[in-house]
Design a protein around this motif. Sequence first.
Motif, PDB file in Angstrom:
ATOM      1  N   GLY A 108       0.864  -1.294  -0.099  1.00 23.62           N
ATOM      2  CA  GLY A 108       0.046  -0.097   0.015  1.00 23.62           C
ATOM      3  C   GLY A 108       0.569   1.124  -0.079  1.00 23.62           C
ATOM      4  N   MET A 109       1.839   1.348   0.765  1.00 25.98           N
ATOM      5  CA  MET A 109       2.676   2.383   1.064  1.00 25.98           C
ATOM      6  C   MET A 109       3.922   2.528  -0.164  1.00 25.98           C
ATOM      7  SD  MET A 109       3.086   3.270   5.034  1.00 25.98           S
ATOM      8  CE  MET A 109       4.230   1.708   5.214  1.00 25.98           C
ATOM      9  N   LYS A 110       4.345   1.258  -0.468  1.00 30.48           N
ATOM     10  CA  LYS A 110       5.374   1.438  -1.404  1.00 30.48           C
ATOM     11  C   LYS A 110       5.331   0.125  -2.465  1.00 30.48           C
ATOM     12  CE  LYS A 110       9.161   3.299   1.536  1.00 30.48           C
ATOM     13  NZ  LYS A 110      10.391   3.102   2.250  1.00 30.48           N
ATOM     14  N   PRO A 111       4.338   0.439  -3.352  1.00 36.72           N
ATOM     15  CA  PRO A 111       3.975  -0.721  -4.308  1.00 36.72           C
ATOM     16  C   PRO A 111       5.295  -1.007  -5.218  1.00 36.72           C
ATOM     17  CG  PRO A 111       2.924   1.355  -4.809  1.00 36.72           C
ATOM     18  CD  PRO A 111       3.405   1.587  -3.572  1.00 36.72           C
ATOM     19  N   SER A 112       5.397  -2.203  -5.429  1.00 40.32           N
ATOM     20  CA  SER A 112       6.551  -2.848  -6.444  1.00 40.32           C
ATOM     21  C   SER A 112       6.239  -2.262  -7.761  1.00 40.32           C
ATOM     22  CB  SER A 112       6.712  -4.265  -6.420  1.00 40.32           C
ATOM     23  OG  SER A 112       7.207  -4.401  -4.636  1.00 40.32           O
ATOM     24  N   PRO A 113       6.907  -1.579  -8.526  1.00 38.29           N
ATOM     25  CA  PRO A 113       6.740  -1.306  -9.937  1.00 38.29           C
ATOM     26  C   PRO A 113       6.712  -2.532 -10.684  1.00 38.29           C
ATOM     27  CG  PRO A 113       8.767  -0.628  -9.315  1.00 38.29           C
ATOM     28  CD  PRO A 113       8.186  -1.066  -8.030  1.00 38.29           C
ATOM     29  N   PRO A 114       5.652  -2.795 -11.782  1.00 40.64           N
ATOM     30  CA  PRO A 114       5.612  -3.824 -12.640  1.00 40.64           C
ATOM     31  C   PRO A 114       7.051  -4.225 -13.479  1.00 40.64           C
ATOM     32  CG  PRO A 114       4.242  -1.991 -13.511  1.00 40.64           C
ATOM     33  CD  PRO A 114       4.924  -1.373 -11.944  1.00 40.64           C
ATOM     34  N   ALA A 115       7.818  -2.926 -13.792  1.00 43.40           N
ATOM     35  CA  ALA A 115       8.918  -3.236 -14.134  1.00 43.40           C
ATOM     36  C   ALA A 115       9.947  -2.467 -13.956  1.00 43.40           C
ATOM     37  CB  ALA A 115       8.716  -3.372 -15.634  1.00 43.40           C
ATOM     38  N   ILE A 116      11.273  -2.848 -13.699  1.00 39.61           N
ATOM     39  CA  ILE A 116      12.179  -1.860 -13.415  1.00 39.61           C
ATOM     40  C   ILE A 116      13.514  -1.867 -14.740  1.00 39.61           C
ATOM     41  CG2 ILE A 116      14.374  -1.266 -11.911  1.00 39.61           C
ATOM     42  CD1 ILE A 116      12.744  -2.827  -9.888  1.00 39.61           C
ATOM     43  N   GLU A 117      13.353  -0.669 -15.355  1.00 36.80           N
ATOM     44  CA  GLU A 117      14.191  -0.553 -16.733  1.00 36.80           C
ATOM     45  C   GLU A 117      15.949  -0.818 -16.293  1.00 36.80           C
ATOM     46  OE1 GLU A 117      14.192  -0.578 -20.119  1.00 36.80           O
ATOM     47  OE2 GLU A 117      12.066  -0.947 -19.604  1.00 36.80           O
ATOM     48  N   HIS A 118      16.460   0.067 -15.272  1.00 34.99           N
ATOM     49  CA  HIS A 118      17.844  -0.099 -15.039  1.00 34.99           C
ATOM     50  C   HIS A 118      17.991  -0.299 -13.345  1.00 34.99           C
ATOM     51  CE1 HIS A 118      18.283   1.831 -18.859  1.00 34.99           C
ATOM     52  NE2 HIS A 118      17.428   2.507 -18.658  1.00 34.99           N
ATOM     53  N   PRO A 119      17.872  -1.726 -13.062  1.00 30.78           N
ATOM     54  CA  PRO A 119      18.035  -2.178 -11.668  1.00 30.78           C
ATOM     55  C   PRO A 119      19.436  -2.003 -11.411  1.00 30.78           C
ATOM     56  CG  PRO A 119      17.595  -4.102 -12.920  1.00 30.78           C
ATOM     57  CD  PRO A 119      17.467  -2.889 -14.087  1.00 30.78           C
ATOM     58  N   PRO A 120      19.640  -1.745 -10.134  1.00 29.39           N
ATOM     59  CA  PRO A 120      21.311  -1.523  -9.636  1.00 29.39           C
ATOM     60  C   PRO A 120      21.885  -3.111  -9.660  1.00 29.39           C
ATOM     61  CG  PRO A 120      19.670  -1.041  -7.941  1.00 29.39           C
ATOM     62  CD  PRO A 120      19.206  -1.152  -9.103  1.00 29.39           C
ATOM     63  N   CYS A 121      20.899  -4.276  -9.310  1.00 28.28           N
ATOM     64  CA  CYS A 121      21.536  -5.534  -9.277  1.00 28.28           C
ATOM     65  C   CYS A 121      21.679  -6.177 -10.296  1.00 28.28           C
ATOM     66  CB  CYS A 121      20.523  -6.215  -8.124  1.00 28.28           C
ATOM     67  SG  CYS A 121      18.842  -6.446  -9.079  1.00 28.28           S
ATOM     68  N   HIS A 122      21.337  -5.761 -11.581  1.00 27.86           N
ATOM     69  CA  HIS A 122      21.275  -6.848 -12.625  1.00 27.86           C
ATOM     70  C   HIS A 122      21.525  -5.839 -13.866  1.00 27.86           C
ATOM     71  CE1 HIS A 122      20.952 -10.588 -14.723  1.00 27.86           C
ATOM     72  NE2 HIS A 122      19.884 -10.081 -15.585  1.00 27.86           N
ATOM     73  N   ASP A 123      22.259  -6.408 -15.224  1.00 32.05           N
ATOM     74  CA  ASP A 123      22.187  -5.593 -16.359  1.00 32.05           C
ATOM     75  C   ASP A 123      21.153  -5.514 -17.134  1.00 32.05           C
ATOM     76  OD1 ASP A 123      25.219  -5.412 -15.630  1.00 32.05           O
ATOM     77  OD2 ASP A 123      25.782  -7.273 -16.537  1.00 32.05           O
ATOM     78  N   HIS A 124      20.042  -6.239 -16.922  1.00 29.45           N
ATOM     79  CA  HIS A 124      18.994  -6.089 -17.857  1.00 29.45           C
ATOM     80  C   HIS A 124      17.586  -5.687 -17.306  1.00 29.45           C
ATOM     81  CE1 HIS A 124      21.379  -9.788 -19.751  1.00 29.45           C
ATOM     82  NE2 HIS A 124      21.498  -8.570 -20.442  1.00 29.45           N
ATOM     83  N   PRO A 125      16.604  -5.164 -17.870  1.00 30.35           N
ATOM     84  CA  PRO A 125      15.552  -4.975 -16.994  1.00 30.35           C
ATOM     85  C   PRO A 125      14.743  -6.209 -16.553  1.00 30.35           C
ATOM     86  CG  PRO A 125      15.419  -3.994 -19.292  1.00 30.35           C
ATOM     87  CD  PRO A 125      16.654  -4.900 -19.404  1.00 30.35           C
ATOM     88  N   LEU A 126      13.817  -5.914 -15.273  1.00 30.82           N
ATOM     89  CA  LEU A 126      13.548  -6.821 -14.611  1.00 30.82           C
ATOM     90  C   LEU A 126      11.764  -6.729 -14.424  1.00 30.82           C
ATOM     91  CD1 LEU A 126      15.891  -7.216 -11.606  1.00 30.82           C
ATOM     92  CD2 LEU A 126      15.885  -8.503 -13.527  1.00 30.82           C
ATOM     93  N   VAL A 127      11.004  -7.490 -14.373  1.00 30.10           N
ATOM     94  CA  VAL A 127       9.628  -7.768 -14.363  1.00 30.10           C
ATOM     95  C   VAL A 127       9.370  -8.200 -12.941  1.00 30.10           C
ATOM     96  CG1 VAL A 127       9.138  -7.427 -16.870  1.00 30.10           C
ATOM     97  CG2 VAL A 127       9.484  -9.930 -15.491  1.00 30.10           C
ATOM     98  N   PHE A 128       8.042  -7.947 -12.227  1.00 34.08           N
ATOM     99  CA  PHE A 128       7.566  -8.302 -11.122  1.00 34.08           C
ATOM    100  C   PHE A 128       6.653  -9.401 -11.173  1.00 34.08           C
ATOM    101  CE2 PHE A 128       4.176  -8.078  -7.864  1.00 34.08           C
ATOM    102  CZ  PHE A 128       5.096  -8.277  -6.758  1.00 34.08           C
ATOM    103  N   LEU A 129       7.012 -10.506 -10.504  1.00 38.50           N
ATOM    104  CA  LEU A 129       6.097 -11.637 -10.286  1.00 38.50           C
ATOM    105  C   LEU A 129       5.456 -11.696  -8.982  1.00 38.50           C
ATOM    106  CD1 LEU A 129       8.620 -14.264 -12.085  1.00 38.50           C
ATOM    107  CD2 LEU A 129       6.734 -13.026 -13.283  1.00 38.50           C
TER     108      LEU A 129
END
Length: 321
Positions: A108-129
């Motif tokens: 509710g307060m910090k919803p996870s975005p459906p996708a992250i284009e430039h995540p600091p942990c990985h070289d490629h975009p990530l999608v939420f499951l």
Amino acid sequence: MDKTSVKLPIHEHPLFSSARSITGECDGCHVNEIMYSGYFCNEPYCYVWFHKECAEAPGEINHSFHPHPLLLTHDSGDGPCVLCGQKLLSPCYRCPTCELFKVDLACGMKPSPPAIEHPPCHDHPLVFLKIREEKVPCELCKESIDGPSYSCLECHDVYFHVYCVQLSKEVHHPCHSIHPLKLIATESLTDDDAETKCRLCQEMPENVLYHCSVCNFTSCFGCTKTPPPLMIEHIRTHKHPLTLFLRRTTCLCDVCGDESDFGFYTCLQCDFITERVCIDIPRVININRHDHRIHFKHHLGVGYSKCGVCHKNISQYKCSD
């Protein structure tokens, strides 16, 4: 009501703000970790703690995933959170118009975005499951994922915890600003003198940790994600600001009189030292072994009376009657 307490929508009783460091489960987001400050309830049989941001959760929010306002409620009902798929626990947010839309406090307060284009942990975009039927290891911390995660569509079987996705393989930690900390496997620290315990909470990470090889400084995931404050101003504990002291040394806490070898806050003006757990301890308490209220007294040095319960040579509370 005590003037130091506040009434917040998150809880039925007044809550007290505290600068103490405790390890336990937040009664808001239900995450079990070290909490460096927060709120607690002092009602009998209701001794619960909240993260500061969880305790201050608003009673009504506008959510990016829903067109109607959501209200904070303590009736979680049946079913999962519609965003992360986890079992819904109280408190949570619910739409009074569309009763089926309900999310937990974190979503509710910090919803996870459906996708992250430039995540600091990985070289490629990530999608939420939301949820996977089988457990998979997190690519960053190597621990099992049981619940929502982020996945890489370009890499095969690469997943991240929701709370790991904003961390990277190298971080600049506020408690060790001189050098960056690098993510390494715990088992790779083969030197006998290598620091495998977190310098901030004393936990020993099982799989991976953040480490500075130059200074032999280690931080676990929790203390990297949520570091302790570098300075605390709390006049009930001490009249001057207290500064975090992380050197490995054994000191006597000026509040309780116990010896400890980590996690001090010290006053640079008057040589005052306190353990983190002794900051903001109650001034007056009731115990079932005594008829009167007993008042807190600072450690007075060698030669004072023993504890009336455990008989140790540490006396924090005294009955004036």
